[in-house]
Design an enzyme around this catalytic site. Structure first.
Site, PDB file in Angstrom:
ATOM      1  N   GLY A  45      -2.428  -1.444  -8.585  1.00  5.98           N
ATOM      2  CA  GLY A  45      -2.045  -2.051  -7.313  1.00  5.98           C
ATOM      3  C   GLY A  45      -0.553  -1.896  -7.106  1.00  5.98           C
ATOM      4  N   GLN A  50       7.814  -3.373  -3.574  1.00  2.97           N
ATOM      5  CA  GLN A  50       8.129  -2.686  -4.836  1.00  2.97           C
ATOM      6  C   GLN A  50       8.764  -1.314  -4.606  1.00  2.97           C
ATOM      7  OE1 GLN A  50       4.026  -3.555  -6.642  1.00  2.97           O
ATOM      8  NE2 GLN A  50       5.351  -3.516  -8.432  1.00  2.97           N
ATOM      9  N   CYS A  93       3.326  -5.473 -14.800  1.00  3.79           N
ATOM     10  CA  CYS A  93       3.794  -5.133 -13.458  1.00  3.79           C
ATOM     11  C   CYS A  93       4.665  -3.880 -13.531  1.00  3.79           C
ATOM     12  CB  CYS A  93       4.607  -6.296 -12.896  1.00  3.79           C
ATOM     13  SG  CYS A  93       5.291  -5.972 -11.265  1.00  3.79           S
ATOM     14  N   LEU A  94       4.457  -2.964 -12.585  1.00  2.52           N
ATOM     15  CA  LEU A  94       5.254  -1.731 -12.573  1.00  2.52           C
ATOM     16  C   LEU A  94       6.733  -2.034 -12.352  1.00  2.52           C
ATOM     17  CD1 LEU A  94       2.868   0.539 -10.444  1.00  2.52           C
ATOM     18  CD2 LEU A  94       3.202   0.585 -12.926  1.00  2.52           C
TER      19      LEU A  94
HETATM   20 ZN    ZN Z   1       3.654  -6.217  -9.761  1.00  2.00          ZN
END
Ligand code: ZN
Length: 168
Positions: A45, A50, A93-94
């Site tokens: 996702g 981001q 999380c990326l």
């Molecule tokens: Zn994230």
């Protein structure tokens, strides 16, 4: 086009995102960029902030990466309209590379939003899908998963990440 993913402590990750007002070509291209960026990372996702776009837009795909036919989705202006239960699982999380922590989330959620054609979409989610929705919608509020940890763990983790950021 693969875009670069902002990482902690970038200020845009801490900004509340605004609603998407227009479904135009620019939005379609942004969704394509987000999907490419997510697949390349790889992740399941990605939220628009981001990659530095503070609008309420998420993309996701929980299909098996080994399977040739992926199932990309996007959801515009997503809102959690119902929830129940509780579950604690590990999450990453990326935008916070290298960190995985157990986070408490609702076990089941109903999420409403619209797709690129302006049609309302309702997702009844549980398991990883429910967790992904809560994680990505948090991004739209300017919340990272490490902000959901207890105060001691959160402080320790953030000072470790800031040291890494400074190259110490
Ligand atoms: Zn994230």
């Amino acid at each position: 086009m693969v875009r670069s993913i902002l990482t902690f402590p970038h200020p845009l990750l801490y900004k509340k995102s605004r609603d998407v007002k227009e479904l135009d070509g620019a939005l379609v291209r942004l969704v394509e960029d987000m999907l490419e960026t997510m697949y390349q990372a790889p992740g399941i996702g990605l939220a628009a902030p981001q990659i530095g776009e503070n609008i309420r837009l998420i993309v996701f795909d929980l299909s098996d990466p080994e399977f040739p036919q992926r199932k990309p989705h996007c959801l515009i202006n997503p809102v959690i309209t119902a929830y129940e239960g509780e579950t604690v699982e590990e999450e990453g999380c990326l935008s916070v590379p290298g960190v995985r922590e157990r986070v408490k989330r609702y076990a089941r959620v109903e999420v409403k939003g619209i797709d690129l054609d302006g049609r309302e979409r309702v997702w009844e989610a549980q398991g990883l899908l429910a967790r992904m929705f809560q994680h990505e919608i948090d991004h739209l509020e300017g919340i990272l998963f490490i902000d959901r940890l207890g105060p001691i763990k959160r402080r320790r983790l953030k000072s470790m990440l800031l040291k890494k950021e400074r190259g110490e």
